[in-house]
Design an enzyme around this catalytic site. Sequence first.
Site, PDB file in Angstrom:
ATOM      1  N   ALA A   1       0.682  -1.351  -0.001  1.00  9.95           N
ATOM      2  CA  ALA A   1      -0.245   0.383  -0.130  1.00  9.95           C
ATOM      3  C   ALA A   1       0.749   1.452   0.091  1.00  9.95           C
ATOM      4  O   ALA A   1       2.061   1.204   0.294  1.00  9.95           O
ATOM      5  CB  ALA A   1      -1.199   0.142   1.785  1.00  9.95           C
ATOM      6  N   MET A   2       0.120   2.251  -0.557  1.00 10.76           N
ATOM      7  CA  MET A   2       0.833   3.930  -0.761  1.00 10.76           C
ATOM      8  C   MET A   2       0.533   4.395   0.540  1.00 10.76           C
ATOM      9  O   MET A   2      -0.992   4.611  -0.071  1.00 10.76           O
ATOM     10  CB  MET A   2       1.485   3.748  -1.758  1.00 10.76           C
ATOM     11  CG  MET A   2       1.934   5.468  -1.791  1.00 10.76           C
ATOM     12  SD  MET A   2       3.590   5.937  -1.331  1.00 10.76           S
ATOM     13  CE  MET A   2       3.088   7.482  -0.469  1.00 10.76           C
ATOM     14  N   GLU A   3       0.730   5.450   1.263  1.00  6.92           N
ATOM     15  CA  GLU A   3      -0.072   6.276   2.162  1.00  6.92           C
ATOM     16  C   GLU A   3      -0.388   7.980   1.551  1.00  6.92           C
ATOM     17  O   GLU A   3      -0.074   8.496   2.804  1.00  6.92           O
ATOM     18  CB  GLU A   3       1.254   6.555   3.728  1.00  6.92           C
ATOM     19  CG  GLU A   3       2.315   7.144   3.441  1.00  6.92           C
ATOM     20  CD  GLU A   3       3.194   6.690   2.907  1.00  6.92           C
ATOM     21  OE1 GLU A   3       2.881   5.602   2.916  1.00  6.92           O
ATOM     22  OE2 GLU A   3       4.097   7.293   3.391  1.00  6.92           O
ATOM     23  N   ASN A   4      -0.540   7.988   0.466  1.00  9.89           N
ATOM     24  CA  ASN A   4      -1.101   9.296  -0.321  1.00  9.89           C
ATOM     25  C   ASN A   4      -1.349   9.676   0.570  1.00  9.89           C
ATOM     26  O   ASN A   4      -3.224   9.310   1.095  1.00  9.89           O
ATOM     27  CB  ASN A   4      -0.914   9.601  -1.657  1.00  9.89           C
ATOM     28  CG  ASN A   4      -0.078   8.658  -2.453  1.00  9.89           C
ATOM     29  OD1 ASN A   4       1.084   8.768  -2.846  1.00  9.89           O
ATOM     30  ND2 ASN A   4      -0.879   7.627  -3.250  1.00  9.89           N
TER      31      ASN A   4
ATOM     32  N   GLU B   1      -1.121   2.519   7.072  1.00 10.83           N
ATOM     33  CA  GLU B   1      -1.598   3.756   6.392  1.00 10.83           C
ATOM     34  C   GLU B   1      -1.933   5.232   7.151  1.00 10.83           C
ATOM     35  O   GLU B   1      -1.592   6.259   6.804  1.00 10.83           O
ATOM     36  CB  GLU B   1      -1.881   3.038   5.319  1.00 10.83           C
ATOM     37  CG  GLU B   1      -1.048   1.746   4.438  1.00 10.83           C
ATOM     38  CD  GLU B   1       0.350   1.997   3.430  1.00 10.83           C
ATOM     39  OE1 GLU B   1       0.845   3.153   3.869  1.00 10.83           O
ATOM     40  OE2 GLU B   1       1.152   1.152   3.763  1.00 10.83           O
TER      41      GLU B   1
HETATM   42 ZN   LIG Z   1       4.655   3.210   5.613  1.00  9.04          ZN
END
Ligand SMILES: [Zn+2]
Length: 1011
Positions: free
Chosen positions: A388-391, A424
Amino acid sequence: MGLNDSSPGAVRNGRGPSEQWAESLSVRPRTSGRHMTVHKRLVLAFALSILTLIVVTAVAVVLGVRFEECGGGGEESGARVPGASPKSNGSRGERVWDRWEEEAGQPWRRSRLPGTLRPRHYDLDLAVCMDNFTFSGEVSIDIECLNATRVIVLHADRIQVERVHVTAEGGAGGRAAGRPGGGAIRVHRHFPFPANQMYVVVLHRELKANRSYRLNLTFHADIQDELLGFFRSSYTLHGERRYLAVTQFSPTHARKAFPCFDEPVYKATFWLSLRHESHYVSLSNMPVESGGLSEDGGLLTQRFARTPRMSTYYLAWAVCNFTYRETHSDSGVTIRLYARPDAIASGAGDYALHVTKRLLGFYQDYFKVQYSLPKLDLLAVPKHPYAAMENWGLSVFVEQKILLDAQVSSSSYRMELTMVLVHEICHQWFGDLVTPVWWEDVWLKEGFAHYFEYVGTDFLFPKWNMEKQRFLTDVLHEVMLLDGLGSSHPISQEVQQAADIDRVFDWIAYKKGAALIRMLANVMGQRLFRKGLNDYLLSHMYGNAAREDLWRTLSQTMRSEGRDIDVGAVMDGWTLQMGYPVLTISKNQSEQLSTHYISVSQEHFLYGQDGRGNRSVEWQVPLTVAVGNESWVCPETLIWIHNRTESHWLVEMDDRSWLLGNINQTGYFRVNYDLQNWKLLIQQLHTRPQLISVGNRAGLIDDAFNLARAGYLPPGIPLQLIGYLPEETAFLPWHAASRALYQLDKLLDRTDDYSLFSDYVLKQVASRYHHMGWPSNVVDGGDVLQPSYHTEELQRELIMLACSFGNKQCHRQAVAYISDWISSNKNRIPPNIRDVVYCTGVSLMDEDVWEFIWMKFHSSKAVSEKKILLEALTCSDNTFLLNRLLNLSLTSELVAEQDAIDVIIHVGRNPQGRRLAWSFFRDKWDVLNARYGEALFMNSKLISGVTEFLNTEEELVELNHFIRSSGVGAGPALPRALEIVEGNVRWHRLHRRHFYQWLRKAPSPAHASWS
Ligand SMILES: [Zn+2]
């Protein structure tokens, strides 16, 4: 939320941006020595480049060739663009210019941006064409000049810049163009500098310090096929292929989507608008502010509200035809989960939505800082390079880490998914709101997010007791394995080149970061720690911070309560030095001192012999010690260890008192004892284990096995220690033991006497396994609260141990379950143990079962089920089938790209597949490296997965050969693999014989004796 859309950054930014800016730009030396070296190198490089330029200029003048056509290097030639007006041949102005360029030292040749300019705001307009996967755009960047310069250097990679304009905005007060001091500034030339992924704009006149300017660029690019920058992927819905395009900018890929100042410290606000065909929806960090259809109705323009100040790598957008479900947090934040329409319809996103709502409340309460944006979208995509990517406001998850079918998912799957969410959402504060200054301190965000996975999950499910228990096996024990290698590195890693930045995202940053933060939280106490984090977030919100900023804040917090600890001085030892210490504690036997003194010594723990006994490596260690005997334990005492050896007074002790160090394993180190103390501890475990806490029982097991593996302890001690396991009723010590046993299994499973080992394990497992039995197959209907979690996990752990080490009853049960599934076509296997049952079935039963599982893998819709079905296929002992699977994993569309790695690793975990996985890996290295090379994290997972079990001299030769012939540029994973395999070979040479000798005469738990 109280967030002002027009200029939230200015309103919310508590600290003056300028001072923050000045601070963050300075080089942050670790030691003065290091600083000197860097400085000298820079001077040298600078002198060399000047010299080169003088030579090149002289040659150019002699040949009568215009300087800018030669360029400073091959990369620039041909990059001249319409609009950049050439001057007459060798004019006076030209020569002046040449000299100026020499003086400027060609800042684009350095790997970092020069720091003369600072972006304040981006207006970004993009037109996305999903038919041919291209996009075009225009970006206007408001920049502030800090030091006068004629060169604008920013980042751009894989994009074609068409036009460049620069206008003066007037003085720092922001007077508009056209006013005095404003107006267009002629561009001398502009060109890409691909070596540093930079774009250079050279102006005719200098930009003045403390003035504002506007840089405008138009560009176009492809929507990438690789999983970075602005990339595309697809899925099928009702038999029809559908496309989506989404961004992944962290760490250095925003520059692949638009020209920008792509370093984390260059925070700015963003105003994004997207134009695309009207049957798509688009998402970004902020909600849509305005929008509309084109006149013919074919195109839709969406303009998103202005973001707060943020780093470029957190900007995000997506164009897709997903649907969503939504909820609202208690403080009014709109939370939506976007996914494939069929997944949304089935409710697979509801769990994540529910958990996120609770988590926003939890973090707001814990950090005492509100979530910054009016909305948070969670986007589930079929393909993504990370979990995952926490944008900020638009976090992106790979489907497997966010979609949950409660009917078929195991609790471990649910736990994994929960923890990804907790991680995240934590980043919305640690990362998005306060961002590390530079990538060397990426652990400042990843360590916190990883630590909070456990704290946040405890909030969601208090009975899981994650921070006190599961943290030990899954984080601490796991990372100490890696960090005990000579090829490890300090958690703060110096890094400059874009190509190296991916490498800082490794387990050391995540897990060691989390372990150090946990150690600090325990030293400070939870209340003060929380207060310190609150101070830290408040003073750096919407800005950047380095580790020194954190240490300073935490020291101040401590001081405010009368505790004078220099946190920086303590923590530098842990963050700037690699590895960790082993502390040896013994009751003092000296004549001069009374017997109740203990002596403690520290040394760098290393699995190999190289580097041992290095006297210059020391840590300031917060050691907690307890003293006990058969019936009581005194409360723990905290002792700070600063030196290599120290003596301390504790309490009265006698011959039967044992010492126990690192209570509940809150510290990031190992503890060893004299043999007599080990004997007393083992006796304690055999007679009354509950007197020692669950965390310490697990800690003793992990320390003992690893100390023995590294040669600090005789191999009999850990085996003797786990002799108490039949009495163990808690999950965690079993889990620690099973992890250690699987490590040994990898070393031993191809040796002649293997059955001595497996029989010993089965003997320890049998009674508890039979006592716990198998779970009932009643599906719990997806209730998210599972008080029985630890019981379920223990049951699962025992079944796994029993089946994998060959317990006949376990095998029969698994086979019966599979047979029932095939004959009834009803899967009545309890979700929690499906992976074990599938794998056991595939390994014991014939080819038809493999085909059956393969068929189910095709037809299954639930992502968690798909994953374990695929992994089960790797359990076959038929090498023909394994080979077929390996080849399919790379060629078939049926296996998602990120799952191919799991297939190879799991084939490697199967003793029958080890050689096969190792050869396949070498044969396909070029393909694999091309595919996963950019996401080094995956590559290193793959490399360790296929090499960790190699343990013969011959295999070591093969590995060495492979590294020499193909392994160049694969990062630190190969040297690490080499060290592990060398360690395996050494263990066989030095310890295997003793190990089996001990097993041959293994004592019953009642008689404590060892070789
Ligand atoms: Zn992270």
